[in-house]
Design a protein around this motif. Structure first.
Motif, PDB file in Angstrom:
ATOM      1  N   LYS A  41     -38.582  69.122  56.418  1.00 25.58           N
ATOM      2  CA  LYS A  41     -37.471  69.104  55.473  1.00 25.58           C
ATOM      3  C   LYS A  41     -37.810  68.243  54.260  1.00 25.58           C
ATOM      4  O   LYS A  41     -37.508  68.611  53.136  1.00 25.58           O
ATOM      5  CB  LYS A  41     -36.213  68.584  56.153  1.00 25.58           C
ATOM      6  CG  LYS A  41     -34.983  68.676  55.279  1.00 25.58           C
ATOM      7  CD  LYS A  41     -33.723  68.368  56.046  1.00 25.58           C
ATOM      8  CE  LYS A  41     -32.529  68.499  55.120  1.00 25.58           C
ATOM      9  NZ  LYS A  41     -31.272  68.287  55.802  1.00 25.58           N
ATOM     10  N   TYR A  42     -38.404  67.105  54.495  1.00 25.72           N
ATOM     11  CA  TYR A  42     -38.749  66.194  53.402  1.00 25.72           C
ATOM     12  C   TYR A  42     -40.187  65.718  53.539  1.00 25.72           C
ATOM     13  O   TYR A  42     -40.703  65.573  54.641  1.00 25.72           O
ATOM     14  CB  TYR A  42     -37.867  64.930  53.422  1.00 25.72           C
ATOM     15  CG  TYR A  42     -36.420  65.188  53.146  1.00 25.72           C
ATOM     16  CD1 TYR A  42     -35.989  65.522  51.873  1.00 25.72           C
ATOM     17  CD2 TYR A  42     -35.469  65.087  54.157  1.00 25.72           C
ATOM     18  CE1 TYR A  42     -34.650  65.745  51.611  1.00 25.72           C
ATOM     19  CE2 TYR A  42     -34.138  65.311  53.906  1.00 25.72           C
ATOM     20  CZ  TYR A  42     -33.725  65.643  52.633  1.00 25.72           C
ATOM     21  OH  TYR A  42     -32.408  65.869  52.376  1.00 25.72           O
ATOM     22  N   VAL A  43     -40.789  65.455  52.413  1.00 26.51           N
ATOM     23  CA  VAL A  43     -42.079  64.787  52.338  1.00 26.51           C
ATOM     24  C   VAL A  43     -41.920  63.716  51.275  1.00 26.51           C
ATOM     25  O   VAL A  43     -41.547  64.020  50.143  1.00 26.51           O
ATOM     26  CB  VAL A  43     -43.212  65.761  51.936  1.00 26.51           C
ATOM     27  CG1 VAL A  43     -44.512  65.018  51.780  1.00 26.51           C
ATOM     28  CG2 VAL A  43     -43.336  66.885  52.937  1.00 26.51           C
ATOM     29  N   ILE A  44     -42.153  62.492  51.657  1.00 22.24           N
ATOM     30  CA  ILE A  44     -42.022  61.388  50.697  1.00 22.24           C
ATOM     31  C   ILE A  44     -43.414  60.970  50.261  1.00 22.24           C
ATOM     32  O   ILE A  44     -44.280  60.684  51.089  1.00 22.24           O
ATOM     33  CB  ILE A  44     -41.268  60.195  51.315  1.00 22.24           C
ATOM     34  CG1 ILE A  44     -39.838  60.615  51.661  1.00 22.24           C
ATOM     35  CG2 ILE A  44     -41.276  59.006  50.363  1.00 22.24           C
ATOM     36  CD1 ILE A  44     -39.037  59.562  52.392  1.00 22.24           C
ATOM     37  N   LEU A  45     -43.619  60.950  48.960  1.00 30.57           N
ATOM     38  CA  LEU A  45     -44.908  60.561  48.388  1.00 30.57           C
ATOM     39  C   LEU A  45     -44.752  59.252  47.638  1.00 30.57           C
ATOM     40  O   LEU A  45     -43.795  59.080  46.878  1.00 30.57           O
ATOM     41  CB  LEU A  45     -45.405  61.626  47.418  1.00 30.57           C
ATOM     42  CG  LEU A  45     -45.544  63.031  47.969  1.00 30.57           C
ATOM     43  CD1 LEU A  45     -45.955  63.990  46.867  1.00 30.57           C
ATOM     44  CD2 LEU A  45     -46.554  63.059  49.097  1.00 30.57           C
ATOM     45  N   ILE A  46     -45.678  58.369  47.832  1.00 31.76           N
ATOM     46  CA  ILE A  46     -45.705  57.113  47.091  1.00 31.76           C
ATOM     47  C   ILE A  46     -47.061  57.029  46.405  1.00 31.76           C
ATOM     48  O   ILE A  46     -48.103  56.978  47.076  1.00 31.76           O
ATOM     49  CB  ILE A  46     -45.495  55.908  48.025  1.00 31.76           C
ATOM     50  CG1 ILE A  46     -44.136  56.024  48.710  1.00 31.76           C
ATOM     51  CG2 ILE A  46     -45.610  54.604  47.241  1.00 31.76           C
ATOM     52  CD1 ILE A  46     -43.880  55.000  49.786  1.00 31.76           C
ATOM     53  N   PHE A  47     -47.028  57.072  45.087  1.00 28.02           N
ATOM     54  CA  PHE A  47     -48.254  57.002  44.296  1.00 28.02           C
ATOM     55  C   PHE A  47     -48.040  56.093  43.110  1.00 28.02           C
ATOM     56  O   PHE A  47     -46.898  55.817  42.719  1.00 28.02           O
ATOM     57  CB  PHE A  47     -48.671  58.398  43.796  1.00 28.02           C
ATOM     58  CG  PHE A  47     -49.386  59.204  44.837  1.00 28.02           C
ATOM     59  CD1 PHE A  47     -50.751  59.076  44.998  1.00 28.02           C
ATOM     60  CD2 PHE A  47     -48.695  60.069  45.669  1.00 28.02           C
ATOM     61  CE1 PHE A  47     -51.416  59.805  45.974  1.00 28.02           C
ATOM     62  CE2 PHE A  47     -49.344  60.794  46.644  1.00 28.02           C
ATOM     63  CZ  PHE A  47     -50.713  60.657  46.791  1.00 28.02           C
ATOM     64  N   GLY A  48     -49.115  55.694  42.494  1.00 30.70           N
ATOM     65  CA  GLY A  48     -49.045  54.861  41.307  1.00 30.70           C
ATOM     66  C   GLY A  48     -48.559  55.644  40.102  1.00 30.70           C
ATOM     67  O   GLY A  48     -48.562  56.874  40.076  1.00 30.70           O
ATOM     68  N   GLN A  49     -48.143  54.920  39.119  1.00 31.05           N
ATOM     69  CA  GLN A  49     -47.545  55.479  37.907  1.00 31.05           C
ATOM     70  C   GLN A  49     -48.462  56.480  37.204  1.00 31.05           C
ATOM     71  O   GLN A  49     -47.995  57.455  36.626  1.00 31.05           O
ATOM     72  CB  GLN A  49     -47.202  54.337  36.960  1.00 31.05           C
ATOM     73  CG  GLN A  49     -46.545  54.752  35.689  1.00 31.05           C
ATOM     74  CD  GLN A  49     -46.183  53.547  34.838  1.00 31.05           C
ATOM     75  OE1 GLN A  49     -46.028  52.453  35.332  1.00 31.05           O
ATOM     76  NE2 GLN A  49     -46.066  53.762  33.553  1.00 31.05           N
ATOM     77  N   GLY A  50     -49.739  56.287  37.254  1.00 28.90           N
ATOM     78  CA  GLY A  50     -50.669  57.184  36.568  1.00 28.90           C
ATOM     79  C   GLY A  50     -50.795  58.552  37.219  1.00 28.90           C
ATOM     80  O   GLY A  50     -51.104  59.536  36.551  1.00 28.90           O
ATOM     81  N   ARG A  51     -50.566  58.644  38.508  1.00 28.14           N
ATOM     82  CA  ARG A  51     -50.710  59.909  39.231  1.00 28.14           C
ATOM     83  C   ARG A  51     -49.420  60.725  39.238  1.00 28.14           C
ATOM     84  O   ARG A  51     -49.461  61.954  39.307  1.00 28.14           O
ATOM     85  CB  ARG A  51     -51.117  59.651  40.683  1.00 28.14           C
ATOM     86  CG  ARG A  51     -52.398  58.883  40.820  1.00 28.14           C
ATOM     87  CD  ARG A  51     -53.561  59.788  41.004  1.00 28.14           C
ATOM     88  NE  ARG A  51     -54.787  59.010  41.186  1.00 28.14           N
ATOM     89  CZ  ARG A  51     -55.933  59.348  40.660  1.00 28.14           C
ATOM     90  NH1 ARG A  51     -56.034  60.420  39.940  1.00 28.14           N
ATOM     91  NH2 ARG A  51     -56.994  58.611  40.851  1.00 28.14           N
ATOM     92  N   ILE A  52     -48.276  60.068  39.205  1.00 30.13           N
ATOM     93  CA  ILE A  52     -46.984  60.728  39.378  1.00 30.13           C
ATOM     94  C   ILE A  52     -46.758  61.894  38.415  1.00 30.13           C
ATOM     95  O   ILE A  52     -46.379  62.978  38.864  1.00 30.13           O
ATOM     96  CB  ILE A  52     -45.824  59.712  39.293  1.00 30.13           C
ATOM     97  CG1 ILE A  52     -45.896  58.754  40.484  1.00 30.13           C
ATOM     98  CG2 ILE A  52     -44.469  60.393  39.226  1.00 30.13           C
ATOM     99  CD1 ILE A  52     -45.706  59.397  41.833  1.00 30.13           C
TER     100      ILE A  52
END
Length: 75
Positions: A41-52
């Protein structure tokens, strides 16, 4: 990107660096979408500002995904 403008003749080292950066984003994108199951249902991604911005763009243009901000899910 300023770096992409640097280079001439046979030396496009900065443009090549930018292409490597984009290639890395595409590899990350592939690694995100490959293991996801249709039942997820959900996938949470945490990335740095440059990749987003790039990852967000790629996911928003994939009909299998709906991109939402994490605060709207965690309420």
């Amino acid at each position: 990107m300023v770096f992409a403008k640097i280079g001439a003749g046979d030396n496009y080292i900065e443009a090549e660096s930018v292409s490597d950066w984009y290639l890395r984003n595409l590899a990350i994108y592939s690694n995100i979408i490959t293991p996801i199951d249709a039942k997820d249902k959900y996938v949470i991604l945490i990335f740095g500002q440059g990749r987003i911005p790039i990852l967000k763009h790629l996911l928003q243009n994939n009909d299998d995904f709906e991109v939402v901000e994490v605060n709207s899910v965690l309420k």
